[in-house]
Design a protein around this motif. Structure first.
Motif, PDB file in Angstrom:
ATOM      1  N   THR A 165      68.843 -64.396  -7.933  1.00 27.71           N
ATOM      2  CA  THR A 165      69.694 -64.065  -9.071  1.00 27.71           C
ATOM      3  C   THR A 165      69.275 -64.849 -10.303  1.00 27.71           C
ATOM      4  OG1 THR A 165      71.526 -63.517  -7.596  1.00 27.71           O
ATOM      5  CG2 THR A 165      72.091 -63.977  -9.896  1.00 27.71           C
ATOM      6  N   THR A 166      68.970 -66.123 -10.136  1.00 27.28           N
ATOM      7  CA  THR A 166      68.522 -66.944 -11.267  1.00 27.28           C
ATOM      8  C   THR A 166      67.215 -66.417 -11.830  1.00 27.28           C
ATOM      9  OG1 THR A 166      69.627 -68.883 -10.344  1.00 27.28           O
ATOM     10  CG2 THR A 166      67.896 -69.284 -11.981  1.00 27.28           C
ATOM     11  N   GLY A 167      66.286 -66.086 -10.955  1.00 26.15           N
ATOM     12  CA  GLY A 167      65.005 -65.540 -11.399  1.00 26.15           C
ATOM     13  C   GLY A 167      65.170 -64.222 -12.124  1.00 26.15           C
ATOM     14  N   ILE A 168      66.004 -63.340 -11.566  1.00 26.92           N
ATOM     15  CA  ILE A 168      66.255 -62.043 -12.193  1.00 26.92           C
ATOM     16  C   ILE A 168      66.952 -62.232 -13.539  1.00 26.92           C
ATOM     17  CG2 ILE A 168      67.613 -59.927 -11.991  1.00 26.92           C
ATOM     18  CD1 ILE A 168      67.010 -60.055  -8.941  1.00 26.92           C
ATOM     19  N   ALA A 169      67.923 -63.137 -13.598  1.00 30.89           N
ATOM     20  CA  ALA A 169      68.630 -63.410 -14.861  1.00 30.89           C
ATOM     21  C   ALA A 169      67.653 -63.905 -15.926  1.00 30.89           C
ATOM     22  CB  ALA A 169      69.749 -64.411 -14.639  1.00 30.89           C
ATOM     23  N   ASN A 170      66.685 -64.740 -15.534  1.00 30.73           N
ATOM     24  CA  ASN A 170      65.687 -65.228 -16.497  1.00 30.73           C
ATOM     25  C   ASN A 170      64.846 -64.081 -17.052  1.00 30.73           C
ATOM     26  OD1 ASN A 170      66.478 -67.904 -16.253  1.00 30.73           O
ATOM     27  ND2 ASN A 170      64.994 -68.363 -14.653  1.00 30.73           N
ATOM     28  N   ILE A 171      64.452 -63.155 -16.184  1.00 31.62           N
ATOM     29  CA  ILE A 171      63.658 -61.997 -16.619  1.00 31.62           C
ATOM     30  C   ILE A 171      64.484 -61.140 -17.581  1.00 31.62           C
ATOM     31  CG2 ILE A 171      62.606 -59.834 -15.836  1.00 31.62           C
ATOM     32  CD1 ILE A 171      61.956 -61.358 -13.172  1.00 31.62           C
ATOM     33  N   ILE A 172      65.735 -60.896 -17.222  1.00 32.48           N
ATOM     34  CA  ILE A 172      66.622 -60.069 -18.047  1.00 32.48           C
ATOM     35  C   ILE A 172      66.865 -60.728 -19.400  1.00 32.48           C
ATOM     36  CG2 ILE A 172      69.001 -59.227 -18.237  1.00 32.48           C
ATOM     37  CD1 ILE A 172      68.876 -58.827 -15.125  1.00 32.48           C
ATOM     38  N   GLU A 173      67.160 -62.022 -19.401  1.00 30.12           N
ATOM     39  CA  GLU A 173      67.421 -62.722 -20.652  1.00 30.12           C
ATOM     40  C   GLU A 173      66.186 -62.742 -21.544  1.00 30.12           C
ATOM     41  OE1 GLU A 173      69.206 -66.456 -19.486  1.00 30.12           O
ATOM     42  OE2 GLU A 173      71.054 -65.448 -18.854  1.00 30.12           O
ATOM     43  N   SER A 174      65.016 -62.870 -20.940  1.00 31.74           N
ATOM     44  CA  SER A 174      63.771 -62.830 -21.706  1.00 31.74           C
ATOM     45  C   SER A 174      63.603 -61.460 -22.364  1.00 31.74           C
ATOM     46  CB  SER A 174      62.581 -63.134 -20.797  1.00 31.74           C
ATOM     47  OG  SER A 174      61.369 -62.926 -21.466  1.00 31.74           O
ATOM     48  N   ALA A 175      63.874 -60.406 -21.621  1.00 35.49           N
ATOM     49  CA  ALA A 175      63.755 -59.048 -22.171  1.00 35.49           C
ATOM     50  C   ALA A 175      64.752 -58.840 -23.312  1.00 35.49           C
ATOM     51  CB  ALA A 175      63.970 -58.014 -21.079  1.00 35.49           C
ATOM     52  N   ILE A 176      65.973 -59.335 -23.140  1.00 35.63           N
ATOM     53  CA  ILE A 176      66.999 -59.201 -24.185  1.00 35.63           C
ATOM     54  C   ILE A 176      66.582 -59.956 -25.449  1.00 35.63           C
ATOM     55  CG2 ILE A 176      69.360 -59.867 -24.822  1.00 35.63           C
ATOM     56  CD1 ILE A 176      70.160 -59.202 -21.880  1.00 35.63           C
ATOM     57  N   CYS A 177      66.097 -61.169 -25.282  1.00 36.79           N
ATOM     58  CA  CYS A 177      65.674 -61.969 -26.443  1.00 36.79           C
ATOM     59  C   CYS A 177      64.558 -61.280 -27.226  1.00 36.79           C
ATOM     60  CB  CYS A 177      65.196 -63.346 -25.987  1.00 36.79           C
ATOM     61  SG  CYS A 177      66.531 -64.444 -25.484  1.00 36.79           S
ATOM     62  N   ARG A 178      63.700 -60.579 -26.515  1.00 28.45           N
ATOM     63  CA  ARG A 178      62.574 -59.907 -27.165  1.00 28.45           C
ATOM     64  C   ARG A 178      62.900 -58.458 -27.504  1.00 28.45           C
ATOM     65  NH1 ARG A 178      58.232 -60.105 -23.415  1.00 28.45           N
ATOM     66  NH2 ARG A 178      59.785 -60.375 -21.805  1.00 28.45           N
ATOM     67  N   ARG A 179      64.166 -58.064 -27.283  1.00 34.02           N
ATOM     68  CA  ARG A 179      64.652 -56.718 -27.581  1.00 34.02           C
ATOM     69  C   ARG A 179      63.853 -55.625 -26.872  1.00 34.02           C
ATOM     70  NH1 ARG A 179      68.656 -57.598 -30.346  1.00 34.02           N
ATOM     71  NH2 ARG A 179      69.173 -58.094 -32.438  1.00 34.02           N
ATOM     72  N   HIS A 180      63.471 -55.910 -25.647  1.00 35.67           N
ATOM     73  CA  HIS A 180      62.796 -54.911 -24.822  1.00 35.67           C
ATOM     74  C   HIS A 180      63.858 -54.053 -24.134  1.00 35.67           C
ATOM     75  CE1 HIS A 180      58.506 -56.349 -24.501  1.00 35.67           C
ATOM     76  NE2 HIS A 180      59.075 -57.285 -25.234  1.00 35.67           N
ATOM     77  N   PRO A 181      63.640 -52.750 -24.067  1.00 33.10           N
ATOM     78  CA  PRO A 181      64.600 -51.913 -23.331  1.00 33.10           C
ATOM     79  C   PRO A 181      64.590 -52.304 -21.858  1.00 33.10           C
ATOM     80  CG  PRO A 181      62.723 -50.612 -24.107  1.00 33.10           C
ATOM     81  CD  PRO A 181      62.535 -52.003 -24.611  1.00 33.10           C
ATOM     82  N   LEU A 182      65.747 -52.261 -21.240  1.00 30.10           N
ATOM     83  CA  LEU A 182      65.868 -52.755 -19.874  1.00 30.10           C
ATOM     84  C   LEU A 182      66.888 -51.924 -19.120  1.00 30.10           C
ATOM     85  CD1 LEU A 182      65.493 -55.273 -17.831  1.00 30.10           C
ATOM     86  CD2 LEU A 182      67.581 -56.108 -18.903  1.00 30.10           C
ATOM     87  N   ILE A 183      66.533 -51.528 -17.920  1.00 29.14           N
ATOM     88  CA  ILE A 183      67.484 -50.903 -17.006  1.00 29.14           C
ATOM     89  C   ILE A 183      67.519 -51.783 -15.772  1.00 29.14           C
ATOM     90  CG2 ILE A 183      68.001 -48.907 -15.556  1.00 29.14           C
ATOM     91  CD1 ILE A 183      66.540 -47.185 -17.627  1.00 29.14           C
ATOM     92  N   TYR A 184      68.690 -52.278 -15.451  1.00 25.27           N
ATOM     93  CA  TYR A 184      68.862 -53.155 -14.299  1.00 25.27           C
ATOM     94  C   TYR A 184      69.747 -52.436 -13.291  1.00 25.27           C
ATOM     95  CZ  TYR A 184      70.673 -56.943 -11.439  1.00 25.27           C
ATOM     96  OH  TYR A 184      71.048 -57.721 -10.381  1.00 25.27           O
ATOM     97  N   ILE A 185      69.254 -52.292 -12.068  1.00 25.81           N
ATOM     98  CA  ILE A 185      70.008 -51.630 -11.008  1.00 25.81           C
ATOM     99  C   ILE A 185      70.304 -52.651  -9.928  1.00 25.81           C
ATOM    100  CG2 ILE A 185      69.957 -49.812  -9.262  1.00 25.81           C
ATOM    101  CD1 ILE A 185      67.958 -48.334 -11.136  1.00 25.81           C
ATOM    102  N   ASP A 186      71.581 -52.797  -9.614  1.00 25.24           N
ATOM    103  CA  ASP A 186      72.012 -53.775  -8.623  1.00 25.24           C
ATOM    104  C   ASP A 186      72.683 -53.048  -7.469  1.00 25.24           C
ATOM    105  OD1 ASP A 186      73.070 -55.831  -7.144  1.00 25.24           O
ATOM    106  OD2 ASP A 186      74.246 -56.698  -8.777  1.00 25.24           O
ATOM    107  N   GLY A 187      72.008 -52.982  -6.343  1.00 26.49           N
ATOM    108  CA  GLY A 187      72.537 -52.304  -5.166  1.00 26.49           C
ATOM    109  C   GLY A 187      73.776 -52.958  -4.579  1.00 26.49           C
TER     110      GLY A 187
END
Length: 194
Positions: free
Chosen positions: A29-51
């Motif tokens: 979760t921490t690793g995934i959150a870091n990837i997501i936060e990095s994408a948000i900071c750089r304004r990259h489009p992101l789709i996150y699916i959590d089963g």
């Protein structure tokens, strides 16, 4: 195996799919959150699916996105959610294809009957100005519901199309049941876009 070495994940590496595997507490979760936060900071489009449907992580992502003034949309079985209409766009054929692909077909004969049936239903719903989503589709799959639309609109041209459907309805009972089951399930409200 923990090696102590730094792991870098480039945008190119993560461009298609990223799968995080590990035991509870290993830092997924921490690793995934870091990837997501990095994408948000750089304004990259992101789709996150959590089963698992981790609402806590979704809220964390939402708060981070709001801090960075980045739009955030949540489609989730838990908590407040947007609604989703997989058949909002396209013509009769593309809508029909999305519904047909919901299941495996053991016999091509029944698949072809279902395809024709669905295309006709989509055509009638569009002609009747019914906003089409999975919920409204489920309500109008039976010929009696379509006849009611024709009566309400005093449209005799619809009747001949509906009559053709009547002879086919027994061949697609299981597809009708599947669509009705989705619409009436605990997540059915997520597809009611009326």
């Amino acid at each position: 195996v923990y090696s102590g070495q730094t792991v870098q994940l480039t945008d190119k590496d993560a461009n298609l799919h990223t799968l995080a595997i590990g035991t509870t507490g290993s830092g997924k979760t921490t690793g995934i959150a870091n990837i997501i936060e990095s994408a948000i900071c750089r304004r990259h489009p992101l789709i996150y699916i959590d089963g698992k449907g981790d609402l806590e992580l979704a809220k964390r992502i939402e708060q981070f996105a709001q801090k960075k003034d980045v739009p955030f949309y949540l489609f989730s079985m838990v908590g407040e959610s947007l609604k989703y209409n997989p058949i909002a766009f396209g013509g009769y054929t593309s809508k029909k294809d999305r519904i047909i692909e919901l299941r495996e077909w053991s016999e091509d004969h029944y698949r072809k009957i279902a395809e024709g049936y669905l295309q006709t239903v989509f055509k009638i719903l569009e002609k009747a100005n019914i906003r089409i989503d999975l919920y409204s589709l489920a309500k109008h799959l039976q010929p009696y519901a379509l006849y009611q639309l024709a009566r309400d609109r005093n449209d005799s041209s619809m009747v001949s199309e509906i009559e053709r459907l009547e002879s086919q309805v027994n061949n697609i009972c299981s597809l009708i049941a599947e669509i009705e089951n989705i619409a009436s399930s605990e997540i059915g409200h997520l597809f009611d876009c009326q």
